[in-house]
Design a protein around this motif. Structure first.
Motif, PDB file in Angstrom:
ATOM      1  N   SER A 210       0.822  -1.212   0.000  1.00  0.00           N
ATOM      2  CA  SER A 210       0.000   0.000   0.000  1.00  0.00           C
ATOM      3  C   SER A 210       0.856   1.262   0.000  1.00  0.00           C
ATOM      4  CB  SER A 210      -0.921   0.012   1.227  1.00  0.00           C
ATOM      5  OG  SER A 210      -0.158   0.105   2.417  1.00  0.00           O
ATOM      6  N   HIS A 211       2.189   1.108   0.080  1.00  0.00           N
ATOM      7  CA  HIS A 211       3.094   2.251   0.097  1.00  0.00           C
ATOM      8  C   HIS A 211       3.784   2.447  -1.250  1.00  0.00           C
ATOM      9  CE1 HIS A 211       2.703   1.573   4.444  1.00  0.00           C
ATOM     10  NE2 HIS A 211       3.213   2.764   4.630  1.00  0.00           N
ATOM     11  N   LEU A 212       4.238   3.680  -1.487  1.00  0.00           N
ATOM     12  CA  LEU A 212       5.047   3.972  -2.668  1.00  0.00           C
ATOM     13  C   LEU A 212       6.474   3.470  -2.458  1.00  0.00           C
ATOM     14  CD1 LEU A 212       3.884   7.611  -3.486  1.00  0.00           C
ATOM     15  CD2 LEU A 212       3.376   5.548  -4.796  1.00  0.00           C
ATOM     16  N   LEU A 213       7.106   3.053  -3.557  1.00  0.00           N
ATOM     17  CA  LEU A 213       8.467   2.524  -3.490  1.00  0.00           C
ATOM     18  C   LEU A 213       9.485   3.651  -3.681  1.00  0.00           C
ATOM     19  CD1 LEU A 213       8.075  -0.808  -5.499  1.00  0.00           C
ATOM     20  CD2 LEU A 213       8.206  -0.509  -3.025  1.00  0.00           C
ATOM     21  N   ASP A 214       9.567   4.540  -2.723  1.00  0.00           N
ATOM     22  CA  ASP A 214      10.530   5.637  -2.799  1.00  0.00           C
ATOM     23  C   ASP A 214      11.930   5.125  -2.494  1.00  0.00           C
ATOM     24  OD1 ASP A 214       8.661   7.618  -3.417  1.00  0.00           O
ATOM     25  OD2 ASP A 214       8.146   7.907  -1.306  1.00  0.00           O
ATOM     26  N   GLU A 215      12.919   5.671  -3.207  1.00  0.00           N
ATOM     27  CA  GLU A 215      14.302   5.272  -3.011  1.00  0.00           C
ATOM     28  C   GLU A 215      14.750   5.537  -1.574  1.00  0.00           C
ATOM     29  OE1 GLU A 215      16.424   3.741  -4.925  1.00  0.00           O
ATOM     30  OE2 GLU A 215      15.164   3.645  -6.720  1.00  0.00           O
ATOM     31  N   GLY A 216      15.536   4.611  -1.046  1.00  0.00           N
ATOM     32  CA  GLY A 216      16.124   4.793   0.266  1.00  0.00           C
ATOM     33  C   GLY A 216      15.195   4.563   1.427  1.00  0.00           C
ATOM     34  N   THR A 217      13.998   4.016   1.156  1.00  0.00           N
ATOM     35  CA  THR A 217      13.036   3.759   2.229  1.00  0.00           C
ATOM     36  C   THR A 217      13.035   2.290   2.625  1.00  0.00           C
ATOM     37  OG1 THR A 217      11.209   3.334   0.702  1.00  0.00           O
ATOM     38  CG2 THR A 217      11.554   5.613   1.410  1.00  0.00           C
ATOM     39  N   ASP A 218      12.525   2.032   3.824  1.00  0.00           N
ATOM     40  CA  ASP A 218      12.400   0.648   4.282  1.00  0.00           C
ATOM     41  C   ASP A 218      11.496  -0.165   3.356  1.00  0.00           C
ATOM     42  OD1 ASP A 218      10.070   1.998   5.006  1.00  0.00           O
ATOM     43  OD2 ASP A 218      10.245   1.584   7.156  1.00  0.00           O
ATOM     44  N   ILE A 219      10.463   0.467   2.794  1.00  0.00           N
ATOM     45  CA  ILE A 219       9.538  -0.225   1.899  1.00  0.00           C
ATOM     46  C   ILE A 219      10.271  -0.795   0.691  1.00  0.00           C
ATOM     47  CG2 ILE A 219       7.448  -0.002   0.511  1.00  0.00           C
ATOM     48  CD1 ILE A 219       6.844   0.547   3.386  1.00  0.00           C
ATOM     49  N   LYS A 220      11.050   0.036   0.029  1.00  0.00           N
ATOM     50  CA  LYS A 220      11.706  -0.384  -1.215  1.00  0.00           C
ATOM     51  C   LYS A 220      12.850  -1.358  -0.964  1.00  0.00           C
ATOM     52  CE  LYS A 220      13.330   1.463  -5.627  1.00  0.00           C
ATOM     53  NZ  LYS A 220      14.448   0.531  -5.835  1.00  0.00           N
ATOM     54  N   GLU A 221      13.707  -1.024  -0.004  1.00  0.00           N
ATOM     55  CA  GLU A 221      14.898  -1.850   0.214  1.00  0.00           C
ATOM     56  C   GLU A 221      14.545  -3.235   0.735  1.00  0.00           C
ATOM     57  OE1 GLU A 221      17.803  -0.974  -0.851  1.00  0.00           O
ATOM     58  OE2 GLU A 221      17.177   1.049  -1.387  1.00  0.00           O
ATOM     59  N   LEU A 222      13.519  -3.335   1.565  1.00  0.00           N
ATOM     60  CA  LEU A 222      13.110  -4.648   2.061  1.00  0.00           C
ATOM     61  C   LEU A 222      12.607  -5.517   0.909  1.00  0.00           C
ATOM     62  CD1 LEU A 222      12.711  -6.440   4.598  1.00  0.00           C
ATOM     63  CD2 LEU A 222      10.367  -5.566   4.715  1.00  0.00           C
ATOM     64  N   GLN A 223      11.860  -4.921  -0.009  1.00  0.00           N
ATOM     65  CA  GLN A 223      11.343  -5.680  -1.140  1.00  0.00           C
ATOM     66  C   GLN A 223      12.430  -6.060  -2.144  1.00  0.00           C
ATOM     67  OE1 GLN A 223       7.262  -4.940  -2.587  1.00  0.00           O
ATOM     68  NE2 GLN A 223       7.311  -3.092  -1.359  1.00  0.00           N
ATOM     69  N   GLU A 224      13.613  -5.480  -1.996  1.00  0.00           N
ATOM     70  CA  GLU A 224      14.751  -5.871  -2.826  1.00  0.00           C
ATOM     71  C   GLU A 224      15.677  -6.839  -2.106  1.00  0.00           C
ATOM     72  OE1 GLU A 224      16.577  -2.284  -4.201  1.00  0.00           O
ATOM     73  OE2 GLU A 224      14.919  -1.809  -5.566  1.00  0.00           O
ATOM     74  N   GLY A 225      15.200  -7.350  -0.969  1.00  0.00           N
ATOM     75  CA  GLY A 225      15.945  -8.390  -0.271  1.00  0.00           C
ATOM     76  C   GLY A 225      16.909  -7.905   0.785  1.00  0.00           C
ATOM     77  N   LYS A 226      16.888  -6.614   1.099  1.00  0.00           N
ATOM     78  CA  LYS A 226      17.807  -6.055   2.094  1.00  0.00           C
ATOM     79  C   LYS A 226      17.243  -6.210   3.511  1.00  0.00           C
ATOM     80  CE  LYS A 226      20.638  -4.238  -1.028  1.00  0.00           C
ATOM     81  NZ  LYS A 226      20.283  -2.930  -1.542  1.00  0.00           N
ATOM     82  N   ILE A 227      18.151  -6.334   4.464  1.00  0.00           N
ATOM     83  CA  ILE A 227      17.805  -6.110   5.859  1.00  0.00           C
ATOM     84  C   ILE A 227      17.816  -4.601   6.058  1.00  0.00           C
ATOM     85  CG2 ILE A 227      18.466  -6.454   8.268  1.00  0.00           C
ATOM     86  CD1 ILE A 227      19.947  -8.999   7.371  1.00  0.00           C
ATOM     87  N   THR A 228      16.717  -4.048   6.548  1.00  0.00           N
ATOM     88  CA  THR A 228      16.619  -2.598   6.677  1.00  0.00           C
ATOM     89  C   THR A 228      16.787  -2.169   8.131  1.00  0.00           C
ATOM     90  OG1 THR A 228      14.201  -2.612   6.923  1.00  0.00           O
ATOM     91  CG2 THR A 228      15.096  -2.471   4.685  1.00  0.00           C
ATOM     92  N   VAL A 229      17.530  -1.080   8.310  1.00  0.00           N
ATOM     93  CA  VAL A 229      17.816  -0.549   9.642  1.00  0.00           C
ATOM     94  C   VAL A 229      17.447   0.927   9.661  1.00  0.00           C
ATOM     95  CG1 VAL A 229      19.598  -0.127  11.377  1.00  0.00           C
ATOM     96  CG2 VAL A 229      19.713  -2.188   9.943  1.00  0.00           C
ATOM     97  N   THR A 230      16.521   1.293  10.551  1.00  0.00           N
ATOM     98  CA  THR A 230      16.062   2.677  10.646  1.00  0.00           C
ATOM     99  C   THR A 230      16.214   3.179  12.075  1.00  0.00           C
ATOM    100  OG1 THR A 230      14.421   2.273   8.918  1.00  0.00           O
ATOM    101  CG2 THR A 230      14.153   4.265  10.238  1.00  0.00           C
ATOM    102  N   PRO A 231      17.002   4.244  12.300  1.00  0.00           N
ATOM    103  CA  PRO A 231      17.029   4.864  13.627  1.00  0.00           C
ATOM    104  C   PRO A 231      15.768   5.691  13.835  1.00  0.00           C
ATOM    105  CG  PRO A 231      18.476   6.054  12.133  1.00  0.00           C
ATOM    106  CD  PRO A 231      17.914   4.899  11.350  1.00  0.00           C
ATOM    107  N   LEU A 232      15.097   5.464  14.940  1.00  0.00           N
ATOM    108  CA  LEU A 232      13.884   6.206  15.284  1.00  0.00           C
ATOM    109  C   LEU A 232      14.099   6.966  16.585  1.00  0.00           C
ATOM    110  CD1 LEU A 232      11.178   3.436  14.651  1.00  0.00           C
ATOM    111  CD2 LEU A 232      11.934   5.200  13.053  1.00  0.00           C
ATOM    112  N   HIS A 233      13.221   7.939  16.837  1.00  0.00           N
ATOM    113  CA  HIS A 233      13.279   8.706  18.085  1.00  0.00           C
ATOM    114  C   HIS A 233      11.848   8.975  18.532  1.00  0.00           C
ATOM    115  CE1 HIS A 233      14.443  11.617  21.123  1.00  0.00           C
ATOM    116  NE2 HIS A 233      15.721  11.343  20.879  1.00  0.00           N
ATOM    117  N   PHE A 234      11.607   8.911  19.845  1.00  0.00           N
ATOM    118  CA  PHE A 234      10.239   9.100  20.323  1.00  0.00           C
ATOM    119  C   PHE A 234       9.826  10.567  20.375  1.00  0.00           C
ATOM    120  CE2 PHE A 234      12.767   8.471  24.300  1.00  0.00           C
ATOM    121  CZ  PHE A 234      12.623   9.737  24.846  1.00  0.00           C
TER     122      PHE A 234
END
Length: 254
Positions: A210-234
């Protein structure tokens, strides 16, 4: 190394047990997990009635604490009551299903890691994209050295959101730092009719596509077989915008 392990799929989830087995190679693990599945509850907490916790056993041995509450409740109880000492690390997962894009904000798995960050403890939300039969043991095994690499990089109030691709030939293809994909193609609710002719609805049936496949996002990279790592902050403050606004004056309403 004192490790607190929580999740949102419940204390009986096979993915939690795979993560527990892998983490024992890293340190002393205390399991505090919901009694039943709590997927999609976000950062809900229990305060209108008492929190109840029971000891859970596996093969006749104590396995962990089963909490009749949310993932955030589990982390709070783990830190304040059940861990023999303050945890050095909090791991939430391994979640059954990816936690990427806007759905991160709904995730009980991510919320448990956020709760850990509230305490100033390095916290990791780990999730497995379910697009075919999973290999929880393999993802859990890969998670340990990855968390160890990220641990010294962790900043105050920050947590890590990590997603693993399914076990296809040649996957994972690598590991990438990525941003959250925040642009949806569509949000749908599917209407169905039960045998008595009454309408009911299913939401969130296809959270990845349901998301757009924007470059450099968790959505796109995961679908290309990558393990994705995102730093988050509360801290959700829009700080750059806030700094702009501070140069302006608001009029006091009468």
């Amino acid at each position: 190394m004192q490790i607190l392990l929580a999740n949102d799929d419940g204390i009986h989830a096979p993915s939690l047990h795979a993560m527990h087995a892998a983490l024992q190679e890293w340190g002393d693990v205390t399991v505090v997990a919901p009694a039943i599945e709590q997927s999609g509850v976000g950062h809900s907490i229990t305060y209108l009635h008492p929190l109840v916790a029971h000891k859970e056993f596996k093969n006749g041995e104590f396995f962990g604490w089963k909490v009749e509450g949310s993932p955030a409740d589990c982390v709070k109880l783990g830190v304040l009551e059940f861990c023999p000492s303050k945890p050095d690390v909090i791991v939430s997962g391994l979640n059954t299903g990816a936690n990427i894009g806007i759905n991160v904000l709904y995730s009980g798995t991510v919320a448990a890691a956020i709760e850990g960050a509230f305490f100033g403890i390095p916290s990791f939300a780990l999730s497995q994209w379910m697009d075919g039969p999973p290999d929880f043991a393999a993802s859990a095994r890969r998670a340990i050295p990855l968390c160890q690499q990220l641990l010294p990089k962790t900043r105050p109030g920050q947590l890590w959101n990590i997603n693993f691709p399914p076990p296809r030939p040649g996957w994972p293809t690598g590991v990438e730092y990525v941003t959250m994909g925040v642009r949806r193609v569509a949000e749908e609710v599917e209407k169905r009719i039960d045998p008595r002719g009454r309408a009911y609805y299913w939401s969130g049936l296809n959270p990845i596509r349901s998301h757009l496949l924007d470059e450099g996002t968790d959505i796109k990279e995961l679908q290309e077989g990558k393990i994705t790592v995102t730093p988050l902050h509360f801290d959700l403050t829009e700080k750059a915008f806030l700094n702009e606004l501070r140069s302006e004056k608001l009029s006091l309403p009468e």
